[in-house]
Design a protein around this motif. Sequence first.
Motif, mmCIF file in Angstrom:
data_model
loop_
_atom_site.group_PDB
_atom_site.id
_atom_site.type_symbol
_atom_site.label_atom_id
_atom_site.label_comp_id
_atom_site.label_asym_id
_atom_site.label_seq_id
_atom_site.Cartn_x
_atom_site.Cartn_y
_atom_site.Cartn_z
ATOM 1 N N UNK A 518 0.622 -1.093 0.112
ATOM 2 C CA UNK A 518 -0.375 -0.065 -0.258
ATOM 3 C C UNK A 518 0.477 0.913 -0.311
ATOM 4 N N UNK A 519 -0.291 3.258 0.182
ATOM 5 C CA UNK A 519 0.666 3.625 0.404
ATOM 6 C C UNK A 519 1.713 3.937 1.397
ATOM 7 N N UNK A 520 1.799 3.206 2.352
ATOM 8 C CA UNK A 520 2.940 3.229 3.108
ATOM 9 C C UNK A 520 3.821 2.960 3.210
ATOM 10 N N UNK A 521 4.067 1.669 1.972
ATOM 11 C CA UNK A 521 5.516 1.800 2.244
ATOM 12 C C UNK A 521 6.020 -0.090 2.664
ATOM 13 N N UNK A 522 6.994 -0.036 2.241
ATOM 14 C CA UNK A 522 7.583 -1.426 2.805
ATOM 15 C C UNK A 522 8.236 -1.973 4.145
ATOM 16 N N UNK A 523 8.667 -0.063 4.422
ATOM 17 C CA UNK A 523 9.047 -0.324 5.898
ATOM 18 C C UNK A 523 7.779 -0.096 7.044
ATOM 19 N N UNK A 524 6.648 -0.104 7.069
ATOM 20 C CA UNK A 524 6.345 0.188 7.128
ATOM 21 C C UNK A 524 5.608 -1.432 8.048
ATOM 22 N N UNK A 525 5.731 -1.331 8.972
ATOM 23 C CA UNK A 525 5.417 -3.484 9.759
ATOM 24 C C UNK A 525 3.588 -3.348 9.714
ATOM 25 N N UNK A 526 3.447 -5.264 9.542
ATOM 26 C CA UNK A 526 2.130 -5.425 8.954
ATOM 27 C C UNK A 526 1.350 -4.782 9.864
ATOM 28 N N UNK A 527 2.707 -4.787 11.886
ATOM 29 C CA UNK A 527 0.598 -4.267 12.461
ATOM 30 C C UNK A 527 0.259 -2.963 12.576
ATOM 31 N N UNK A 528 1.033 -1.876 11.696
ATOM 32 C CA UNK A 528 0.649 -0.356 11.418
ATOM 33 C C UNK A 528 0.212 -0.332 9.907
ATOM 34 N N UNK A 529 -0.436 -1.050 9.378
ATOM 35 C CA UNK A 529 -1.205 -0.710 8.123
ATOM 36 C C UNK A 529 -2.370 -1.819 8.313
ATOM 37 N N UNK A 530 -2.221 -2.060 9.172
ATOM 38 C CA UNK A 530 -3.776 -3.103 9.278
ATOM 39 C C UNK A 530 -3.994 -3.545 10.366
ATOM 40 N N UNK A 531 -5.459 -4.047 11.181
ATOM 41 C CA UNK A 531 -5.715 -5.264 12.201
ATOM 42 C C UNK A 531 -5.728 -6.342 12.376
ATOM 43 N N UNK A 532 -5.967 -7.207 13.012
ATOM 44 C CA UNK A 532 -6.658 -8.298 13.014
ATOM 45 C C UNK A 532 -7.848 -8.588 13.159
ATOM 46 N N UNK A 533 -9.667 -8.864 13.419
ATOM 47 C CA UNK A 533 -10.239 -9.350 14.562
ATOM 48 C C UNK A 533 -10.403 -10.909 14.493
ATOM 49 N N UNK A 534 -10.444 -12.271 15.216
ATOM 50 C CA UNK A 534 -11.049 -13.163 15.900
ATOM 51 C C UNK A 534 -12.101 -13.654 16.096
ATOM 52 N N UNK A 535 -13.033 -13.975 15.204
ATOM 53 C CA UNK A 535 -13.441 -14.785 15.846
ATOM 54 C C UNK A 535 -14.153 -16.315 16.044
ATOM 55 N N UNK A 536 -12.912 -16.812 17.182
ATOM 56 C CA UNK A 536 -12.409 -17.964 17.181
ATOM 57 C C UNK A 536 -12.949 -18.078 18.725
ATOM 58 N N UNK A 537 -14.401 -18.696 19.104
ATOM 59 C CA UNK A 537 -14.039 -19.135 21.203
ATOM 60 C C UNK A 537 -14.809 -20.444 20.743
ATOM 61 N N UNK A 538 -15.162 -20.488 22.039
ATOM 62 C CA UNK A 538 -15.337 -21.675 22.589
ATOM 63 C C UNK A 538 -16.766 -21.967 22.058
ATOM 64 N N UNK A 539 -17.280 -21.920 21.813
ATOM 65 C CA UNK A 539 -19.280 -21.780 21.431
ATOM 66 C C UNK A 539 -19.236 -21.832 20.127
ATOM 67 N N UNK A 540 -17.739 -21.306 19.387
ATOM 68 C CA UNK A 540 -18.453 -22.103 17.679
ATOM 69 C C UNK A 540 -17.512 -22.528 17.398
ATOM 70 N N UNK A 541 -16.163 -23.236 17.919
ATOM 71 C CA UNK A 541 -15.392 -24.352 17.585
ATOM 72 C C UNK A 541 -15.431 -25.167 18.720
ATOM 73 N N UNK A 542 -14.710 -26.129 18.348
ATOM 74 C CA UNK A 542 -14.196 -27.230 19.279
ATOM 75 C C UNK A 542 -13.430 -27.005 20.210
ATOM 76 N N UNK A 543 -12.383 -26.558 20.544
ATOM 77 C CA UNK A 543 -11.207 -26.176 21.953
ATOM 78 C C UNK A 543 -12.423 -25.657 23.152
#
Length: 641
Positions: A518-543
């Motif tokens: 993207x426009x941020x350039x290769x020197x910007x780390x991944x966490x500085x360009x976007x975020x991650x959301x996890x939808x996994x829980x004990x209710x919707x997965x066999x954990x």
Amino acid sequence: MVEARSGWRSDAACVAVLALAVASFFPQVVLDGGVFFVQDMMVQNIPFRHFLHEALADGRLPLWEPRINAGFPLFAEGQVGALYPPNWIGAALLSPSRAVTWSVLLHLWLAAAGTFLYLRRGLGSGHGAALTAGLCYGLSGYLVVRAMSPNFIAAAAAIPYLFLLIESGLRHRQAALIGAAGVVVALQLLAGHAQVCAYSVLSAAAYGAVRASQLDRWRVAIPGAVIAVAGAAIAAIQVLPTMELAGLSLRAGGIDYSQFVNMSLPPERLLSLLLPDLLGNSAHGSYWGNLGETGGFFIQLCPYVGVLALLLALVGAVDGNSTVRGFFVILALLGLGLSLGRFTGFFELLHKVPLLQQFRIPTRFLIWWAFGAAVLSGLGVDRLVRDRQPLRMPWRGTAVVLTVVVVGVGVGMLVDADREIPILAANGQSVLDLWRLDLHADICRFLLVLLAGAVLCSERFRRRSAAPVLTAIACFVVMWADLRSFSADFNGTLPASIYTDLPAAAEAILADARADTGEAGPDVPAWGRFRVASLVSEHNAPYDWHAGWSVSTDSYERYPGTLRMYSAGLFGLANTRPGWSPLHLLAHWEFSRGYPAWFGMANVRYLVSHDRLPADVAQSIHTGQETVSRLRQSLPRAWVV
């Protein structure tokens, strides 16, 4: 001088014995190099320590952590212990997971050693009595099952040192020693558990008042207390930001009554003082005590300090020769009584007390029970070793009553189990079968330990010439075996690589992100360009991340790949959703109520789920243990100056 030097050498040897006792509880750590993972460890504590280690390596404090939620004041939150000296040492020598794991072992040993020194140097007890008391507190079931909370253990380890400094200061008329207790309080606050600190300060202040009256040392106690308050003010650098954050969080204005009394100890569970697995054991997958209105987590409702400890504490309470025994009888009973919480009938009043109304989980009052029972057990050993006169405590009748209660309750529950306990699958076995094994083991442990205690209390044995030495050794060995048989397998471990090896989900995200800097350039780390959301829980997965970890670690080994809570930060990514900390900003909680519809607005580009998401919402880029999808609409990071 030679005698004093020799005394310190023998005391140092005993402290070393306690270190070996702690190590023997955790061979999977000491010998195999494993690290803890149960519940809070994997979900919060090790990710927090990861951020701390990175910050210290960069020569800064983790004041604001952009990889958590929408940004998070990690330093102010407090549980990371950014200014706690042992954490700095751990950061310099060990990886985050090893540092947290070894911190637990270190502080369990410090708790045991401090109790030993309090009885030995403060009360003048014998080596056997002090060793037994140290073992009883430092390796009590109450503390060992809480290894998932390293800051709780660290704060609890400081309690005996408060009592030692107060006792020594009053006895030797040295206000500076009492004042040094303030530094210990500051360390408790820097360790990151204000609730344990508050309870320990209350008990230590009461102890100081009682001992000042008994010894007529008010002229020493008052200036010592003033110095202590000044010493505790060292922690203001941590406490003030935490208080400010609390006022901006869900904790603003305190907590409601239902939270305040959550995890109260039901009165019938006092039987777990004798049979700790009466309702099962979370580590074995046999726990069913979380069912119903009075249910709760095993870890929060475990008061076990050992069967022998109970018998010795009764001897110390009735026959102990120390002038402090009355105080510790009250402290232990008060801790046990207050742990009942909403079942006491007066917690509505406590909820109106400004300091106490901030704290939930009444069973944390059991810290008074654990320490009080440990001291009384040491006084009981002293009575058995130093005085061969018959005991006033009716130990025979006590042993018979306890046996009838345990056998009657145990057999009755086993007979009625088919009707009372739901049959739930756990690691290929039913909860009922696993629970039967645990309860059988509990009954056997109780009978064996009680038999040993009855022999040690009997006049026939105590008349023997070698009885004092044998009693001191037997009390330590039997208590070690008692406590270890209950909790040695409770805190499972995994290889340290579980927190460092890149899981497939994280690898897929990073690979996809490299293709589009993207426009941020290769020197910007991944966490500085976007975020991650996890939808996994004990209710919707066999954990299952709450039970059965000593039987199977499969669910826990798969946890890092879910990128839940704070764990994405371990792998160069940033999380979005608030985690378990009670001090996330209220504004962030309010915004998060709009998830998942607002994920795109929150700069979320990737979603981790157990199943595939609708194609019109997100494009799947990885399918494996978890599915990773790229949102089709996601706003870029907004930078505000």
